[in-house]
Design a protein around this motif. Structure first.
Motif, PDB file in Angstrom:
ATOM      1  N   PRO A   1      -1.995  -3.476  -5.022  1.00 58.63           N
ATOM      2  CA  PRO A   1      -2.974  -2.433  -4.702  1.00 58.63           C
ATOM      3  C   PRO A   1      -2.703  -1.132  -5.450  1.00 58.63           C
ATOM      4  N   LEU A   2      -3.773  -0.426  -5.772  1.00 62.87           N
ATOM      5  CA  LEU A   2      -3.658   0.898  -6.388  1.00 62.87           C
ATOM      6  C   LEU A   2      -3.456   1.911  -5.263  1.00 62.87           C
ATOM      7  N   THR A   3      -2.207   2.107  -4.883  1.00 69.09           N
ATOM      8  CA  THR A   3      -1.871   3.009  -3.783  1.00 69.09           C
ATOM      9  C   THR A   3      -0.617   3.787  -4.138  1.00 69.09           C
ATOM     10  N   PRO A   4      -0.339   4.862  -3.395  1.00 66.83           N
ATOM     11  CA  PRO A   4       0.894   5.629  -3.643  1.00 66.83           C
ATOM     12  C   PRO A   4       2.163   4.813  -3.455  1.00 66.83           C
ATOM     13  N   ALA A   5       2.067   3.655  -2.782  1.00 64.44           N
ATOM     14  CA  ALA A   5       3.260   2.819  -2.623  1.00 64.44           C
ATOM     15  C   ALA A   5       3.849   2.421  -3.976  1.00 64.44           C
ATOM     16  N   LEU A   6       3.010   2.367  -5.006  1.00 64.41           N
ATOM     17  CA  LEU A   6       3.510   2.012  -6.335  1.00 64.41           C
ATOM     18  C   LEU A   6       4.410   3.093  -6.923  1.00 64.41           C
ATOM     19  N   LEU A   7       4.339   4.301  -6.392  1.00 60.75           N
ATOM     20  CA  LEU A   7       5.207   5.370  -6.898  1.00 60.75           C
ATOM     21  C   LEU A   7       6.670   5.045  -6.690  1.00 60.75           C
TER      22      LEU A   7
END
Length: 347
Positions: A316-322
């Motif tokens: 998913p394109l979410t801040p979790a990828l940070l």
């Protein structure tokens, strides 16, 4: 259709000299008076029909398409955001964790339309980043050298094969070098969160002398030639467009990662309005069909895939990828990875 578009497109490919080696190639489409700059990690040959069609529909534009490696594109986009260079009109990258970082750092321009709002939540973030494609990470194998029950259809089966016949697979397993490939790092990071097999896989790779390399084309070509029996976590779109009958693909049955390449309109883009038009076009049925032909949009729900719905794992394109770009987390993962592949090179 493709021939007609190619006739319209003023296209050339060029490998740039050493000072700009990070920019791999350039192509131009159309002959309008208004320049438009698109920077992307997608191979020019794969995306050419779509961009040529966009240029045909927008004759006032001359579209310059720059192909970059993911890490180099991230560095350039970050520098541009800080005022260090000429800003692109659009950026399109498979390393979506880097795109999320850029959006979080206020490097993007917002855009909203019915088409973007219709995307699933996993494929849009803050009206500043949009997932345009649907591409699985697959296991690739040589169909001449592996057949039937020998083909691993899950990570567990791959581990069993490496443990049972280490000499057969020695030096003949390939995957991305995650220090060089932003996409490879993203897949490895997702595996480290998702898979109970991740640590065991690294150990198995070390035991059989697995090869970590930079590029999809090199990996797929090595499988086709028989230098590699199996390649792990290869982006399926590149296999679909580059491989012949000697290369087979598996959607891992335990789970299959699904990537949507991220599209962003950089802050300060001179032609943000045209960037919005390109995004709108990429989301049209026409462009999505062209992307599907190019292998960039896969029907993960198609019965012939044999993949259970519970095994599909969208990134998913979410801040979790940070978290994937957190300095300590990144260092820990790179250390684990490099230790495994350092041992893989020891005779």
């Amino acid at each position: 259709m493709i021939a007609r578009l190619s006739a319209l497109a003023l296209t050339f490919l060029s490998v740039l000299p050493a000072p700009l080696a990070a920019q791999e190639a350039t192509a131009r489409y159309g002959s309008g008076d208004t320049p438009f700059l698109l920077r992307s990690t997608t191979d020019i040959a794969i995306l050419e029909p779509v961009i040529a069609r966009f240029a045909e529909r927008n004759p006032e534009l001359t579209v310059t398409y720059e192909q970059w490696g993911s890490n180099a594109l991230f560095d350039r986009s970050r520098d541009d955001c800080r005022g260090g260079g000429a800003v692109a009109d659009a950026v399109f990258s498979s390393a979506v964790q880097q795109m999320v970082w850029l959006v979080n750092a206020a490097c993007a321009t917002a855009y909203r339309s019915p088409a973007t709002e219709a995307l699933p939540e996993t494929r849009r973030w803050r009206d500043e980043l949009w997932g345009v494609t649907m591409e699985p990470a697959v296991i690739v194998y040589n169909t001449r050298l592996l057949a039937g029950d020998e083909v691993p259809r899950s990570r567990f089966a791959l581990l069993d094969a490496l443990r049972a016949e280490p000499d057969r697979y020695r030096g003949r397993i390939a995957t991305y070098d995650i220090a060089e490939s932003g996409l490879g790092f993203l897949f490895a990071y997702a595996d480290s969160l998702e898979a109970t097999t991740f640590g065991s896989m690294l150990e198995a790779f070390a035991r059989v002398g697995a090869v970590a390399t930079c590029c999809s084309a090199e990996i797929i070509g090595g499988v086709a030639e028989g230098r590699y029996l199996i390649a792990y976590n290869v982006l399926g779109s590149y296999v679909a467009t580059a491989a012949g009958d000697e290369v087979g693909t598996i959607l891992p049955e335990d789970y299959t990662l699904v990537l949507s390449r991220g599209y962003m309109i950089p802050k300060g883009a001179d032609r943000a309005e045209a960037s919005g038009r390109l995004l709108e076009f990429l989301l049209t049925p026409e462009a999505q069909a062209m992307l599907a032909t190019a292998g960039l949009v896969a029907d993960m729900a198609a019965p012939e895939t044999g993949l259970a719905p519970s095994a599909r794992r969208s990134i998913p394109l979410t801040p979790a990828l940070l978290v994937a770009l957190d300095r300590n987390r990144r260092a820990q993962l790179l250390t684990r990875w490099s230790d495994a592949f350092r041992r893989a090179q020891v005779p």
